[in-house]
Design a protein around this motif. Structure first.
Motif, PDB file in Angstrom:
ATOM      1  N   PRO A   1       0.834  -1.212   0.000  1.00 20.52           N
ATOM      2  CA  PRO A   1       0.000   0.000   0.000  1.00 20.52           C
ATOM      3  C   PRO A   1       0.865   1.258   0.000  1.00 20.52           C
ATOM      4  N   GLY A   2       0.543   2.178  -0.898  1.00 25.40           N
ATOM      5  CA  GLY A   2       1.288   3.426  -0.975  1.00 25.40           C
ATOM      6  C   GLY A   2       2.650   3.318  -1.620  1.00 25.40           C
ATOM      7  N   GLU A   3       2.950   2.164  -2.225  1.00 25.74           N
ATOM      8  CA  GLU A   3       4.265   1.961  -2.825  1.00 25.74           C
ATOM      9  C   GLU A   3       4.177   1.794  -4.335  1.00 25.74           C
ATOM     10  N   VAL A   4       5.328   2.018  -4.969  1.00 32.57           N
ATOM     11  CA  VAL A   4       5.479   1.834  -6.414  1.00 32.57           C
ATOM     12  C   VAL A   4       6.592   0.825  -6.642  1.00 32.57           C
ATOM     13  N   LEU A   5       6.334  -0.159  -7.481  1.00 29.26           N
ATOM     14  CA  LEU A   5       7.373  -1.109  -7.871  1.00 29.26           C
ATOM     15  C   LEU A   5       8.066  -0.550  -9.103  1.00 29.26           C
ATOM     16  N   VAL A   6       9.351  -0.237  -8.970  1.00 28.77           N
ATOM     17  CA  VAL A   6      10.128   0.361 -10.057  1.00 28.77           C
ATOM     18  C   VAL A   6      11.022  -0.695 -10.698  1.00 28.77           C
ATOM     19  N   ARG A   7      10.932  -0.780 -12.027  1.00 28.12           N
ATOM     20  CA  ARG A   7      11.864  -1.616 -12.775  1.00 28.12           C
ATOM     21  C   ARG A   7      13.080  -0.751 -13.083  1.00 28.12           C
ATOM     22  N   VAL A   8      14.176  -1.055 -12.449  1.00 25.36           N
ATOM     23  CA  VAL A   8      15.359  -0.205 -12.498  1.00 25.36           C
ATOM     24  C   VAL A   8      16.063  -0.329 -13.850  1.00 25.36           C
ATOM     25  N   ARG A   9      16.362   0.816 -14.449  1.00 29.34           N
ATOM     26  CA  ARG A   9      17.175   0.862 -15.666  1.00 29.34           C
ATOM     27  C   ARG A   9      18.595   1.317 -15.348  1.00 29.34           C
ATOM     28  N   ALA A  10      18.727   2.215 -14.380  1.00 30.52           N
ATOM     29  CA  ALA A  10      20.052   2.707 -13.983  1.00 30.52           C
ATOM     30  C   ALA A  10      19.992   3.103 -12.520  1.00 30.52           C
ATOM     31  N   ALA A  11      21.072   2.820 -11.799  1.00 27.37           N
ATOM     32  CA  ALA A  11      21.167   3.178 -10.380  1.00 27.37           C
ATOM     33  C   ALA A  11      22.418   4.022 -10.166  1.00 27.37           C
ATOM     34  N   GLY A  12      22.273   5.120  -9.448  1.00 23.70           N
ATOM     35  CA  GLY A  12      23.413   5.963  -9.162  1.00 23.70           C
ATOM     36  C   GLY A  12      24.327   5.328  -8.131  1.00 23.70           C
ATOM     37  N   VAL A  13      25.631   5.554  -8.281  1.00 22.03           N
ATOM     38  CA  VAL A  13      26.632   5.082  -7.326  1.00 22.03           C
ATOM     39  C   VAL A  13      27.149   6.298  -6.570  1.00 22.03           C
ATOM     40  N   ASN A  14      27.015   6.288  -5.247  1.00 22.97           N
ATOM     41  CA  ASN A  14      27.337   7.447  -4.425  1.00 22.97           C
ATOM     42  C   ASN A  14      28.365   7.103  -3.352  1.00 22.97           C
ATOM     43  N   ARG A  15      29.011   8.135  -2.841  1.00 24.88           N
ATOM     44  CA  ARG A  15      29.984   7.926  -1.758  1.00 24.88           C
ATOM     45  C   ARG A  15      29.300   7.343  -0.521  1.00 24.88           C
TER      46      ARG A  15
ATOM     47  N   PRO B   1      14.495  -3.901  -2.095  1.00 29.32           N
ATOM     48  CA  PRO B   1      15.538  -3.953  -1.072  1.00 29.32           C
ATOM     49  C   PRO B   1      16.432  -2.721  -1.080  1.00 29.32           C
ATOM     50  N   GLY B   2      16.888  -2.263  -2.206  1.00 31.68           N
ATOM     51  CA  GLY B   2      17.752  -1.125  -2.452  1.00 31.68           C
ATOM     52  C   GLY B   2      17.840  -1.040  -3.956  1.00 31.68           C
ATOM     53  N   PHE B   3      18.445   0.005  -4.510  1.00 31.54           N
ATOM     54  CA  PHE B   3      18.387   0.195  -5.954  1.00 31.54           C
ATOM     55  C   PHE B   3      19.463  -0.533  -6.742  1.00 31.54           C
ATOM     56  N   TYR B   4      20.364  -1.251  -6.069  1.00 24.60           N
ATOM     57  CA  TYR B   4      21.290  -2.116  -6.803  1.00 24.60           C
ATOM     58  C   TYR B   4      20.546  -3.427  -7.087  1.00 24.60           C
ATOM     59  N   ALA B   5      19.481  -3.341  -7.844  1.00 28.39           N
ATOM     60  CA  ALA B   5      18.614  -4.489  -8.092  1.00 28.39           C
ATOM     61  C   ALA B   5      17.785  -4.224  -9.340  1.00 28.39           C
ATOM     62  N   GLU B   6      17.237  -5.275  -9.892  1.00 26.63           N
ATOM     63  CA  GLU B   6      16.405  -5.121 -11.087  1.00 26.63           C
ATOM     64  C   GLU B   6      15.044  -4.535 -10.756  1.00 26.63           C
ATOM     65  N   LEU B   7      14.560  -4.772  -9.540  1.00 23.45           N
ATOM     66  CA  LEU B   7      13.267  -4.240  -9.098  1.00 23.45           C
ATOM     67  C   LEU B   7      13.405  -3.696  -7.678  1.00 23.45           C
ATOM     68  N   ALA B   8      12.653  -2.627  -7.390  1.00 20.37           N
ATOM     69  CA  ALA B   8      12.657  -2.069  -6.037  1.00 20.37           C
ATOM     70  C   ALA B   8      11.280  -1.483  -5.736  1.00 20.37           C
ATOM     71  N   ALA B   9      10.769  -1.772  -4.545  1.00 16.99           N
ATOM     72  CA  ALA B   9       9.502  -1.198  -4.085  1.00 16.99           C
ATOM     73  C   ALA B   9       9.819   0.064  -3.301  1.00 16.99           C
ATOM     74  N   VAL B  10       9.186   1.168  -3.689  1.00 17.60           N
ATOM     75  CA  VAL B  10       9.525   2.483  -3.152  1.00 17.60           C
ATOM     76  C   VAL B  10       8.246   3.208  -2.737  1.00 17.60           C
ATOM     77  N   PRO B  11       8.258   3.930  -1.601  1.00 14.75           N
ATOM     78  CA  PRO B  11       7.096   4.766  -1.279  1.00 14.75           C
ATOM     79  C   PRO B  11       6.795   5.738  -2.423  1.00 14.75           C
ATOM     80  N   ALA B  12       5.547   5.911  -2.750  1.00 13.71           N
ATOM     81  CA  ALA B  12       5.163   6.784  -3.866  1.00 13.71           C
ATOM     82  C   ALA B  12       5.628   8.217  -3.653  1.00 13.71           C
ATOM     83  N   THR B  13       5.829   8.612  -2.400  1.00  9.23           N
ATOM     84  CA  THR B  13       6.296   9.966  -2.102  1.00  9.23           C
ATOM     85  C   THR B  13       7.755  10.182  -2.482  1.00  9.23           C
ATOM     86  N   ARG B  14       8.448   9.101  -2.886  1.00 12.85           N
ATOM     87  CA  ARG B  14       9.848   9.201  -3.299  1.00 12.85           C
ATOM     88  C   ARG B  14      10.015   8.934  -4.794  1.00 12.85           C
ATOM     89  N   VAL B  15       8.923   8.979  -5.539  1.00 12.39           N
ATOM     90  CA  VAL B  15       8.942   8.658  -6.963  1.00 12.39           C
ATOM     91  C   VAL B  15       8.449   9.861  -7.761  1.00 12.39           C
TER      92      VAL B  15
END
Length: 330
Positions: free
Chosen positions: A27-41, A93-107
């Motif tokens: 509920p309140g989440e979006v399943l994102v099919r990841v195409r690219a993930a940023g790599v950060n410090r 789980p995190g964005f180093y993945a093919e799919l990630a469930a994210v709160p809609a407020t972060r999409v």
């Protein structure tokens, strides 16, 4: 699905490609099919067990991504499957993945014409630079802004954002090549600090500002550089500290800032969002600027998801110019 997991803290070699169950949009989440993930410090600090907030293991890292909506959970409106989006933080789980469930407020939906690799670099570096300059420092046309580590992801974003706002930008970095590269994004002055002592770096900024000091200093380095930032600032100036990649304490003399009525702002994106900040309007404005060609998001290198170890190794050389991303094939 494929993902990259950390089972123990350590060097880049602990980033292990694994098969995991597909996440489901609650509920309140979006399943994102990841195409690219940023790599950060921050990803590298988490992987090494040096992040300022403890993270339990095992974990899948990744703070930002771009892709498409795969599915939406109950109560989510306006984000249909197939919609191009960028997303940030709090993903399962995190964005180093093919799919990630994210709160809609972060999409945030993406306008047409943005490469997913560039979009994956907006939610962390670009949002940080934008918030620090516009919301905290409140830069104004005609002001002078010093951007330290101007060749970094945050640095190149800050140079462009400040220049577009009408500020005079002084870009600093630890090599002539880096400051020259940063100048290509709109910096008006380039200061190579590689051969300068702290005192000399301060004197150079004062010289470039006619002895007045800068109106705003964006400190993305920390350590000794933060003390320099206070001295480089003029009367009623603002210093914004948003990182400590130096991983060292800062020794500060209060006489370097209180007689000048200098304001000091701290910034940490995760904590800001946890305390109620909604990043979507600002991210939408940044994305519109990228789509219009106002801003450029340099991508230095992209690696397949399974080679996250190589991406981290390159990041930790601290010589990258622009964004490093992981890509996921369809």
């Amino acid at each position: 699905m494929r993902a990259v997991r950390i089972d123990e803290f350590g060097g880049p070699d602990v980033l292990t490609p694994v098969d995991m169950p597909d996440p489901v949009a609650g509920p309140g989440e979006v399943l994102v099919r990841v195409r690219a993930a940023g790599v950060n410090r921050a990803d590298a600090l988490i992987r090494a067990g040096r992040y300022h907030r403890a993270r339990p293991l095992p974990l899948v890292p990744g703070l930002e991504a771009a892709g498409t909506v795969a599915a939406v959970g109950e109560g989510v409106d306006g984000l249909a499957p197939g919609t191009p989006v960028m997303a940030m933080g709090a993903a399962t789980p995190g964005f180093y993945a093919e799919l990630a469930a994210v709160p809609a407020t972060r999409v945030v939906p993406l306008p047409d014409g943005i490469d997913p690799r560039a979009a994956a670099g907006l939610p962390t570096a670009w949002l940080s630079a934008w918030y620090c300059l516009h919301r905290l420092a409140r830069i104004r046309k005609g002001e002078t802004v010093v951007v330290h580590a101007a060749a970094s992801g945050v640095g190149t974003a800050a140079v462009q954002i400040a220049a577009h706002a009408g500020a005079r930008v002084i870009a600093t970095a630890r090599s002539a090549e880096k400051v020259g590269w940063a100048s290509g994004f709109g910096a008006h002055e380039a200061l190579d600090t590689s051969g300068l002592s702290g005192d000399a770096a301060v004197e150079e900024v004062l010289r470039l500002t006619g002895g007045h000091g800068a109106d705003v200093v964006l400190d993305t380095v920390g350590g000794d550089v933060f003390a320099q930032s206070l001295r480089q600032t003029g009367f009623a100036g603002r210093v914004v500290a948003l990182a400590n990649v130096a991983l060292a304490p800062s020794t500060v003399d209060t006489r370097d800032f209180y007689p000048k009525n200098v304001s000091i702002h701290g910034f940490q994106l995760t904590g800001l969002i946890e305390h109620g900040y909604d990043p979507r309007p600002d991210l939408g404005e940044i994305a519109a600027g990228v789509a219009a060609g106002t801003y450029r998001v340099p991508v230095e290198a992209s690696f397949p998801l399974d080679r996250a170890d190589r991406a981290h190794a390159q990041l930790e050389q601290r010589d990258n110019r622009g964004k490093i991303v992981l890509t996921v094939q369809d």
